[in-house]
Design a protein around this motif. Structure first.
Motif, PDB file in Angstrom:
ATOM      1  N   SER A 348      61.576 -10.910   0.442  1.00  0.00           N
ATOM      2  CA  SER A 348      62.418  -9.731   0.694  1.00  0.00           C
ATOM      3  C   SER A 348      62.778  -9.611   2.169  1.00  0.00           C
ATOM      4  N   ALA A 349      61.791  -9.869   3.041  1.00  0.00           N
ATOM      5  CA  ALA A 349      62.069  -9.803   4.473  1.00  0.00           C
ATOM      6  C   ALA A 349      63.120 -10.834   4.863  1.00  0.00           C
ATOM      7  N   THR A 350      62.997 -12.043   4.340  1.00  0.00           N
ATOM      8  CA  THR A 350      63.983 -13.084   4.618  1.00  0.00           C
ATOM      9  C   THR A 350      65.361 -12.678   4.128  1.00  0.00           C
ATOM     10  N   THR A 351      65.415 -12.064   2.942  1.00  0.00           N
ATOM     11  CA  THR A 351      66.689 -11.638   2.365  1.00  0.00           C
ATOM     12  C   THR A 351      67.402 -10.637   3.260  1.00  0.00           C
ATOM     13  N   TYR A 352      66.683  -9.615   3.716  1.00  0.00           N
ATOM     14  CA  TYR A 352      67.333  -8.561   4.492  1.00  0.00           C
ATOM     15  C   TYR A 352      67.636  -8.999   5.922  1.00  0.00           C
ATOM     16  N   ILE A 353      66.814  -9.884   6.476  1.00  0.00           N
ATOM     17  CA  ILE A 353      67.152 -10.449   7.785  1.00  0.00           C
ATOM     18  C   ILE A 353      68.398 -11.326   7.665  1.00  0.00           C
ATOM     19  N   ALA A 354      68.467 -12.095   6.576  1.00  0.00           N
ATOM     20  CA  ALA A 354      69.638 -12.944   6.346  1.00  0.00           C
ATOM     21  C   ALA A 354      70.894 -12.104   6.126  1.00  0.00           C
ATOM     22  N   ALA A 355      70.734 -10.955   5.456  1.00  0.00           N
ATOM     23  CA  ALA A 355      71.885 -10.064   5.256  1.00  0.00           C
ATOM     24  C   ALA A 355      72.424  -9.577   6.595  1.00  0.00           C
ATOM     25  N   PHE A 356      71.508  -9.225   7.497  1.00  0.00           N
ATOM     26  CA  PHE A 356      71.916  -8.761   8.821  1.00  0.00           C
ATOM     27  C   PHE A 356      72.582  -9.887   9.606  1.00  0.00           C
ATOM     28  N   VAL A 357      71.944 -11.058   9.616  1.00  0.00           N
ATOM     29  CA  VAL A 357      72.465 -12.192  10.375  1.00  0.00           C
ATOM     30  C   VAL A 357      73.787 -12.680   9.780  1.00  0.00           C
ATOM     31  N   GLY A 358      73.860 -12.721   8.450  1.00  0.00           N
ATOM     32  CA  GLY A 358      75.081 -13.191   7.810  1.00  0.00           C
ATOM     33  C   GLY A 358      76.260 -12.282   8.083  1.00  0.00           C
ATOM     34  N   THR A 359      76.053 -10.975   7.945  1.00  0.00           N
ATOM     35  CA  THR A 359      77.130 -10.026   8.199  1.00  0.00           C
ATOM     36  C   THR A 359      77.583 -10.087   9.649  1.00  0.00           C
ATOM     37  N   LEU A 360      76.624 -10.187  10.565  1.00  0.00           N
ATOM     38  CA  LEU A 360      76.948 -10.239  11.989  1.00  0.00           C
ATOM     39  C   LEU A 360      77.587 -11.577  12.359  1.00  0.00           C
ATOM     40  N   GLY A 361      77.042 -12.673  11.864  1.00  0.00           N
ATOM     41  CA  GLY A 361      77.504 -13.996  12.259  1.00  0.00           C
ATOM     42  C   GLY A 361      78.848 -14.376  11.680  1.00  0.00           C
ATOM     43  N   PHE A 362      79.141 -13.896  10.469  1.00  0.00           N
ATOM     44  CA  PHE A 362      80.415 -14.233   9.842  1.00  0.00           C
ATOM     45  C   PHE A 362      81.567 -13.399  10.389  1.00  0.00           C
ATOM     46  N   GLY A 363      81.263 -12.304  11.081  1.00  0.00           N
ATOM     47  CA  GLY A 363      82.303 -11.428  11.588  1.00  0.00           C
ATOM     48  C   GLY A 363      83.303 -12.135  12.489  1.00  0.00           C
ATOM     49  N   PRO A 364      82.849 -12.815  13.552  1.00  0.00           N
ATOM     50  CA  PRO A 364      83.799 -13.526  14.423  1.00  0.00           C
ATOM     51  C   PRO A 364      84.571 -14.622  13.698  1.00  0.00           C
ATOM     52  N   VAL A 365      83.919 -15.290  12.732  1.00  0.00           N
ATOM     53  CA  VAL A 365      84.604 -16.345  11.977  1.00  0.00           C
ATOM     54  C   VAL A 365      85.742 -15.741  11.164  1.00  0.00           C
ATOM     55  N   TYR A 366      85.457 -14.626  10.480  1.00  0.00           N
ATOM     56  CA  TYR A 366      86.500 -13.988   9.684  1.00  0.00           C
ATOM     57  C   TYR A 366      87.604 -13.431  10.583  1.00  0.00           C
ATOM     58  N   ALA A 367      87.218 -12.784  11.682  1.00  0.00           N
ATOM     59  CA  ALA A 367      88.224 -12.185  12.568  1.00  0.00           C
ATOM     60  C   ALA A 367      89.145 -13.238  13.162  1.00  0.00           C
ATOM     61  N   GLY A 368      88.611 -14.416  13.476  1.00  0.00           N
ATOM     62  CA  GLY A 368      89.421 -15.439  14.117  1.00  0.00           C
ATOM     63  C   GLY A 368      90.177 -16.341  13.164  1.00  0.00           C
ATOM     64  N   LEU A 369      89.561 -16.657  11.996  1.00  0.00           N
ATOM     65  CA  LEU A 369      90.140 -17.671  11.119  1.00  0.00           C
ATOM     66  C   LEU A 369      90.363 -17.205   9.684  1.00  0.00           C
ATOM     67  N   GLY A 370      89.876 -16.026   9.329  1.00  0.00           N
ATOM     68  CA  GLY A 370      90.120 -15.490   8.001  1.00  0.00           C
ATOM     69  C   GLY A 370      89.075 -15.882   6.964  1.00  0.00           C
ATOM     70  N   LEU A 371      89.300 -15.432   5.743  1.00  0.00           N
ATOM     71  CA  LEU A 371      88.343 -15.661   4.650  1.00  0.00           C
ATOM     72  C   LEU A 371      88.147 -17.143   4.328  1.00  0.00           C
ATOM     73  N   PRO A 372      89.181 -17.993   4.340  1.00  0.00           N
ATOM     74  CA  PRO A 372      88.928 -19.409   4.027  1.00  0.00           C
ATOM     75  C   PRO A 372      87.874 -20.041   4.935  1.00  0.00           C
ATOM     76  N   ALA A 373      87.916 -19.719   6.230  1.00  0.00           N
ATOM     77  CA  ALA A 373      86.923 -20.275   7.151  1.00  0.00           C
ATOM     78  C   ALA A 373      85.539 -19.719   6.848  1.00  0.00           C
TER      79      ALA A 373
END
Length: 391
Positions: A348-373
């Motif tokens: 569970s701890a891994t899941t929620y840490i991954a949720a935080f990291v995934g949401t934060l880390g994918f933000g710049p990728v989506y903002a710069g290159l969109g959903l396909p990236a």
């Protein structure tokens, strides 16, 4: 560490003889649904909450972040007591605290109190979820572990389909406080059933295992790495697909609700596949399940500019994620039964840490290159999960 025997006061003999799914499994499913409702309802009602409490929507979502932080923290540091005190006892205590926190959330006069209440709700959920998965593995009939865990996981579908859909309606018709009041009543009902269901634990005299000591369990680290990569990819895409529908495809907000509904139907419908998967062997199929999810992200990357394709992908995405999560939990719960509570806590701890990291880390990728990236990045992460699970 000695294994805790978790048995009911009166276990119907027929269940043991014919291998039927015991009623306790459906109680655990309802418990997951209650936790899922609280974790998902704040986002759709955030504008109403912000107006009522005179705060920004971003400020309101701090309460959601507090819930996630509390869940990860308690999953890491408190769930070790599940193995010593017993999973049913810890589940009752967690739901008592969850019900109280939801009651305070419904009555919170200021944002700070709502944030604090959701932090406590997260602390309770971080104990409750590992206890639920531990109990599911314990009560599962022999040879039907995958199917049993799959039924419990449909609680997330209930919260997706009913919780997200009804929360906005309740907030419009009544008030946003009615949403938390209803979830509070559900938590109280679950607590009362848990208190009266007759299942008791045999306490262990062994000291509670230190939070990170369970990491020395052979085979655990690769599975936790797989869990982290799998969950980071999901939350990284799921967190921005709604923005893609509105920004790139020009769809209304209701389109995101429809896509979430279709995903939830796929996630719940996958329970029909759990019995065949059980026969084939969850231990052997987990890497292939993750590889299948990676292929879905690649298909999403190709069809990102078509709403119809994304709806079809969402259904298969939900189905594949159910299978992957189910097999992962079955693998984790079977590594060391005497440490099951601690291991589920680390999951569970891994899941929620991954949720935080995934949401934060994918933000710049989506903002710069969109959903396909973002989908391509998710595919790479899920392949990492497949390779790690293959170890």
């Amino acid at each position: 560490m000695s294994k805790i025997n978790q048995t009911p006061i009166e276990e119907p003999l027929a269940l043991a003889l014919d291998g039927r799914i015991p009623p306790a499994v459906f109680l655990l499913t309802g418990c997951v649904a209650v936790i899922g409702c609280n974790s998902l309802v704040l986002s759709p009602i955030a504008p109403e909450v912000s107006r009522s409490l005179d705060a920004s929507v971003q400020g309101v979502m701090i309460a959601s972040a507090a819930f996630g932080l509390g869940t990860a923290g308690s999953a890491l540091f408190l769930t070790r007591h599940i193995d010593r005190l017993g999973a049913w006892r810890m589940l009752r205590l967690a739901f008592a605290a969850l019900a109280a926190a939801l009651g305070v959330s419904a009555l919170a006069p200021v944002l700070a109190m709502l944030v604090a209440a959701q932090l406590v709700a997260g602390l309770a959920a971080g104990v409750a979820l590992p206890a639920i998965y531990t109990n599911a593995a314990t009560v599962a009939p022999a040879g039907r572990e995958t199917e049993t865990v799959g039924i419990v996981l449909t609680g997330w579908t209930l919260s997706l389909v009913a919780g997200v859909s009804l929360s906005a309606v309740l907030a419009d018709i009544l008030h946003w406080r009615a949403v938390f009041a209803l979830v509070c009543l559900l938590a109280v009902g679950a607590f009362l059933i848990l208190a009266l269901n007759g299942r008791r634990d045999t306490p262990s005299d062994e000291p509670a295992m230190a939070p990170l000591a369970a990491l020395r369990t052979p085979g655990l680290l690769p599975l936790l790495l797989a869990c982290g990569a799998f969950m980071a990819s999901f939350y990284g895409v799921y967190g921005y697909i709604g923005a893609h529908l509105a920004g790139a495809l020009g769809k209304p907000v209701s389109a995101n609700g429809l896509l979430t509904l279709v995903y939830g139907l796929g996630f719940g419908g996958a329970v029909l596949l759990d019995r065949p998967v059980q026969r084939l062997g969850a231990h052997n199929l987990l890497p292939f399940a993750f590889a299948f999810v990676a292929a879905i992200y690649l298909f999403m990357m190709w069809g990102a500019h078509s709403f119809g394709i994304l709806l079809a992908v969402a259904f298969v995405w939900g189905l594949a994620n159910h299978l992957g999560l189910n097999m992962l939990i079955v693998r984790l719960s079977g590594i060391a039964p005497g440490r099951r509570g601690a291991i589920m806590g680390l999951n569970s701890a891994t899941t929620y840490i991954a949720a935080f990291v995934g949401t934060l880390g994918f933000g710049p990728v989506y903002a710069g290159l969109g959903l396909p990236a973002a989908a391509a990045m998710a595919a790479l992460l899920t392949l990492v999960a497949a390779l790690s699970a293959a170890r």
